[in-house]
Design a protein around this motif. Structure first.
Motif, short mmCIF file in Angstrom:
data_model
loop_
_atom_site.label_atom_id
_atom_site.label_comp_id
_atom_site.label_asym_id
_atom_site.label_seq_id
_atom_site.Cartn_x
_atom_site.Cartn_y
_atom_site.Cartn_z
N MET A 1 0.94 -1.30 0.02
CA MET A 1 -0.15 -0.13 -0.08
C MET A 1 0.99 1.13 -0.12
SD MET A 1 -3.15 -0.86 0.01
CE MET A 1 -3.96 0.76 0.56
N PRO A 2 0.51 2.17 -0.88
CA PRO A 2 1.35 3.41 -1.01
C PRO A 2 1.01 4.27 0.47
CG PRO A 2 -0.80 3.71 -2.20
CD PRO A 2 -0.49 2.19 -1.62
N ARG A 3 2.23 5.12 0.99
CA ARG A 3 2.11 5.66 2.12
C ARG A 3 1.49 6.90 2.19
NH1 ARG A 3 8.49 6.14 3.65
NH2 ARG A 3 7.79 7.30 5.28
N PHE A 4 1.30 7.72 1.20
CA PHE A 4 0.66 9.04 0.98
C PHE A 4 -0.60 8.94 -0.14
CE2 PHE A 4 5.04 9.45 2.36
CZ PHE A 4 5.08 10.46 3.67
N PRO A 5 -1.41 8.05 0.00
CA PRO A 5 -2.47 8.08 -0.89
C PRO A 5 -3.50 9.37 -0.44
CG PRO A 5 -2.84 6.49 1.02
CD PRO A 5 -1.36 7.02 1.08
N GLU A 6 -3.88 10.02 -1.83
CA GLU A 6 -4.55 11.15 -1.64
C GLU A 6 -3.90 12.45 -0.88
OE1 GLU A 6 -8.53 9.86 -0.31
OE2 GLU A 6 -8.65 8.70 -1.92
N LYS A 7 -2.72 12.47 -0.58
CA LYS A 7 -2.17 13.43 0.01
C LYS A 7 -1.51 14.53 -1.18
CE LYS A 7 -2.33 12.04 4.28
NZ LYS A 7 -3.11 12.74 5.21
N ALA A 8 -1.71 15.98 -0.75
CA ALA A 8 -1.26 16.88 -1.86
C ALA A 8 0.06 17.57 -1.11
CB ALA A 8 -2.52 17.80 -1.86
N ALA A 22 12.79 13.96 -3.67
CA ALA A 22 11.71 13.97 -2.75
C ALA A 22 10.43 13.98 -3.46
CB ALA A 22 11.70 15.22 -1.68
N ALA A 23 10.44 14.75 -4.64
CA ALA A 23 9.13 14.67 -5.50
C ALA A 23 8.97 13.37 -5.88
CB ALA A 23 9.15 15.79 -6.33
N LEU A 24 10.04 12.65 -6.45
CA LEU A 24 9.77 11.16 -7.07
C LEU A 24 9.31 10.33 -5.92
CD1 LEU A 24 10.08 9.38 -9.23
CD2 LEU A 24 12.47 9.30 -8.77
N LEU A 25 9.86 10.32 -4.68
CA LEU A 25 9.58 9.53 -3.66
C LEU A 25 8.18 9.81 -3.26
CD1 LEU A 25 12.95 9.35 -1.38
CD2 LEU A 25 11.78 7.56 -3.08
N PHE A 26 7.70 10.92 -3.11
CA PHE A 26 6.34 11.07 -2.69
C PHE A 26 5.23 10.79 -3.83
CE2 PHE A 26 7.69 14.51 0.42
CZ PHE A 26 6.88 14.08 1.52
N ALA A 27 5.64 10.95 -5.12
CA ALA A 27 4.66 10.76 -5.98
C ALA A 27 4.80 9.15 -6.30
CB ALA A 27 5.35 11.30 -7.35
N GLN A 28 5.80 8.37 -6.13
CA GLN A 28 5.56 6.98 -6.26
C GLN A 28 5.00 6.23 -4.73
OE1 GLN A 28 10.07 6.21 -6.49
NE2 GLN A 28 9.56 5.77 -8.68
N GLY A 30 2.21 7.49 -3.76
CA GLY A 30 0.85 7.68 -4.06
C GLY A 30 0.18 9.29 -3.89
N ALA A 31 1.20 10.24 -3.67
CA ALA A 31 1.04 11.68 -3.29
C ALA A 31 0.72 12.34 -4.77
CB ALA A 31 2.01 12.39 -2.50
N SER A 32 -0.09 13.42 -4.48
CA SER A 32 -0.07 14.32 -5.73
C SER A 32 0.92 15.55 -5.49
CB SER A 32 -1.58 15.01 -5.85
OG SER A 32 -2.32 13.92 -6.31
N VAL A 33 1.81 15.79 -6.48
CA VAL A 33 3.07 16.70 -5.88
C VAL A 33 3.08 18.05 -6.72
CG1 VAL A 33 5.33 16.86 -5.72
CG2 VAL A 33 4.29 14.49 -5.55
N THR A 34 3.17 18.91 -6.16
CA THR A 34 3.52 20.35 -6.85
C THR A 34 4.97 20.46 -6.84
OG1 THR A 34 1.62 21.39 -6.35
CG2 THR A 34 3.45 22.86 -6.78
N ILE A 35 5.50 20.50 -8.04
CA ILE A 35 7.21 20.70 -8.25
C ILE A 35 7.06 21.99 -8.63
CG2 ILE A 35 7.60 18.18 -8.43
CD1 ILE A 35 7.74 18.70 -11.68
N THR A 36 8.40 22.64 -8.02
CA THR A 36 8.40 24.19 -8.62
C THR A 36 10.07 24.54 -8.60
OG1 THR A 36 7.96 26.34 -8.03
CG2 THR A 36 8.26 24.90 -6.22
N GLY A 37 10.44 25.62 -9.23
CA GLY A 37 11.62 26.12 -9.30
C GLY A 37 11.85 27.29 -10.16
N ARG A 38 13.05 27.83 -10.61
CA ARG A 38 12.88 28.97 -11.29
C ARG A 38 13.51 28.40 -12.74
NH1 ARG A 38 16.82 32.83 -8.18
NH2 ARG A 38 17.76 30.93 -7.84
N ALA A 243 7.38 13.34 7.19
CA ALA A 243 5.98 13.83 6.62
C ALA A 243 5.12 12.76 7.15
CB ALA A 243 6.20 14.14 5.27
N ASP A 244 5.53 11.49 7.30
CA ASP A 244 4.70 10.35 7.52
C ASP A 244 4.04 10.22 9.06
OD1 ASP A 244 3.69 7.80 7.83
OD2 ASP A 244 4.80 6.89 6.38
N ARG A 245 2.84 10.66 9.28
CA ARG A 245 2.07 10.78 10.36
C ARG A 245 2.32 9.27 11.26
NH1 ARG A 245 -0.77 14.78 13.30
NH2 ARG A 245 0.16 16.17 11.59
#
Length: 278
Positions: A1-8, A22-28, A30-38, A243-245
């Motif tokens: 089971m994914p650790r962050f299903p339905e987490k933004a 971190a973005a890759l691991l969160f997304a893998q 189950g999380a929805s991820v906002t990635i950002t940079g300049r 981040a994992d409660r």
């Protein structure tokens, strides 16, 4: 089971290095991820990395923005809410030791360098925290700040402004942790040591010089006792842990040091072996 299903999740500074990992691991997980940079090109590379790993396109929100600017911060919050409907986790990862335009180091650095360093490493974190706060309260979410071992207690005479900013960030982490836990929001941080990313490149080193830097640091036990520079994944896994409660629910306002043992050695120990004959 994914650790962050339905987490933004919002991850600042996710166009390379620790943020990208971190973005890759969160997304893998189950999380929805906002990635950002300049840098839009590097940010697209992060996006493609996520998609090629099997992450659905609907789970990725790409925002080219400067996190030190009000418009950039507002865009991160708004687009995350528009696409994912909520914010569960804020990872304040963007940061850098900004090289002085004059080439100066230490106390000779300009005040402009001081202001830019503080704005990126501290003020942007404060502003993102304030703007994400009501949404994190609504989800009883998590904040993970990325600090550094330069925060102390050892002196950092060459990049004093960067050290000041990270030391202040550690205090901000502790203080906001107590302020926000009453609402069910946890705040913690990770303090990396030497990690092989584009970090030293941002300080002005080219690729060859950067490689020599990491090789030198890894070869000296008085620099890194583990004799290896960290990998972005080494820090990213700690970010996910904090981040994992379920995994870290009783950790409040703490900073986990991940430095291969660097902060456990002292300069006076460097030649101790030759002095003692052992």
């Amino acid at each position: 089971m994914p650790r962050f299903p339905e987490k933004a999740v919002i991850i600042t500074g996710s166009s390379y290095g620790i943020g990208r990992s971190a973005a890759l691991l969160f997304a893998q997980e189950g999380a929805s991820v906002t990635i950002t940079g300049r840098n839009s090109e590097r940010l697209q590379e992060t996006r493609q990395l996520l998609l090629k790993s099997g992450v659905p396109e609907k789970n990725v929100n790409l925002v080219v923005a400067d996190v030190t600017e009000q418009n950039g911060q507002d865009q991160l919050i708004k687009t995350t809410l528009d696409k994912f409907g909520k914010i569960d986790i804020l990872v304040n990862n963007a940061g850098a030791a900004i090289a002085d335009d004059t080439g100066a180091i230490g106390t000779d650095q300009t005040m402009d360098t001081y202001h830019r360093t503080m704005q990126l490493n501290l003020q942007a974190v404060i502003e993102m925290t304030k703007k994400a706060k009501p949404h994190l309260i609504a989800t009883k979410g998590e904040i993970v700040n990325v600090s550094s071992i330069v925060a102390g207690p050892q002196a950092q005479p060459e990049f004093v402004y960067y050290a000041i900013a990270k030391a202040a960030l550690d205090q901000y982490t502790r203080s906001t942790a107590i302020d926000l836990i009453q609402y069910g929001v946890r705040v913690n941080s990770v303090s990396p040591g030497v990690v092989a990313t584009g970090f030293v490149g941002a300080m002005g080193m080219d690729n060859q010089a950067s490689q020599k830097f990491y090789e030198f640091m890894s070869s000296r036990k008085e620099c890194i006792p583990a004799r290896v520079a960290g990998h972005p994944d080494d820090i990213a896994y700690i970010i996910l842990f904090l981040a994992d409660r379920k995994m870290s629910s009783y950790i409040i306002g703490q900073s986990i040091v991940a430095d291969g043992g660097s902060t456990l050695v002292m300069g006076m120990q460097a030649d101790m072996k030759s002095l003692t004959g052992n």
